[in-house]
Design a protein around this motif. Structure first.
Motif: not given
Length: 313
Positions: A305-311, A128-138, A12-20
């Motif tokens: 600038v490298d954000d360090g969030l390589t998946p 975390g945020n959606p990019k953190v989730v996508a990188s597997g670092k949540l 329940i809840g498919a916003g940016r974070m939920g969807a990822e």
């Protein structure tokens, strides 16, 4: 318990974070059904293998249901309101896992409602945020009955790299609020020293590169560096949401009689930034307010600038 013939995971809840996070569960092979108030956001997940339902109550037959909503009132609404998860006459999920950032009082109320239906609640706020989730670092902090946590831990570990059991009942809420207060204090401190260095003639890119490679660098300072250097404030977490967490953290501090002078000062600066109109951008816009107070106008440096969030591979 789940109705005969139904199982799997509800969300329940498919916003940016939920969807990822739903995409990660689907990629891990789980059968996921999704409800979102704006149906189109849920339908975007069908191509990843998710199913879409019309109401939260349609997920009552699932073994595990996650909730990730914006506020305490929303959590109460999707669980016990009209068409809520716990309004089915014959079914309720075995476990409700709530990953919203809500008050301990709201969490406790939902825990009572869940137990009346034979369900157990795990509070599982995330960092975390959606990019953190996508990188597997949540990362997740989880509280509730330990046997229930042990049972669902494999599902939680599909969401990210770190799952920490922190205790019984609602203590994960306090862990998350403390985390987000720290987030605000750190970004304000980072803004202050970055503006100081720039006013002294050092580019933001060079200064933050040095910080990130030093013992003071962190995953957080590195992934916020592109925003600070290039003034890209695409929102990952807005100032009003940060203010809400400061309000919750300072309320807990008053209840527990734990003075928080740095947090109190930062809360005032966050309120000032909101008053200046920074409501829809990322909370890293605290940098702009710090520059204004320091008498300088920042320009994007347009640096790589490298954000360090390589998946993860």
């Amino acid at each position: 318990m789940a109705s005969p013939g139904e199982s799997g995971i509800g969300w329940i809840g498919a916003g940016r974070m939920g969807a990822e996070l739903v995409r990660r569960l689907c990629a891990a092979g789980y059968d996921v059904a999704v409800y979102n108030r704006t149906r189109g956001k849920a339908e975007a997940l069908v191509e990843h293998g998710a199913h879409v339902v019309d109401q939260p109550v349609d997920l009552a037959g699932r073994d595990i249901v996650f909730t990730m909503v914006a506020a305490s009132a929303d959590l109460e609404e999707v669980t016990s309101g009209e068409g809520g998860l716990f309004t089915h006459p014959d079914a309720a999920p075995k476990v409700l896992i709530d990953s919203s950032t809500v008050s301990e009082e709201a969490s406790a109320a939902v825990r009572v409602a869940a137990r009346k239906r034979g369900s157990e609640l795990l509070a599982a706020p995330v960092s975390g945020n959606p990019k953190v989730v996508a990188s597997g670092k949540l990362t997740l902090a989880v509280s509730g009955p330990r046997p229930v946590f042990d049972e669902v831990e494999p599902v939680l570990r599909a969401l990210g790299r770190g799952v920490t059991y922190v205790g019984e009942d609602e203590v994960a809420r306090l862990v998350k609020i403390a985390h987000n207060v720290f987030l605000g204090v750190v970004i304000q401190s980072l803004a202050e020293i970055t503006v100081l260095a720039e006013k002294g003639g050092v580019s933001r890119a060079a200064f933050l590169d040095f910080v990130n490679d030093s013992v003071m660098g962190s995953t957080f300072s590195r992934y916020k560096s592109p925003a600070l250097v290039n003034l890209d404030f695409t929102p990952t977490f807005t100032m009003p949401l940060l203010r809400k967490d400061f309000d919750l953290g300072l309320a807990a501090a008053r209840t527990l009689e734990a003075p928080m002078p740095l947090a109190s000062a930062t809360a005032q600066l966050v309120a000032e930034a909101i008053g200046a109109g920074h409501t829809d951008e990322d909370f890293a816009t605290l940098l702009l307010e710090q520059a204004r107070r320091s008498g300088i106008t920042l320009e994007a440096e347009n640096a790589a600038v490298d954000d360090g969030l390589t998946p993860d591979e």
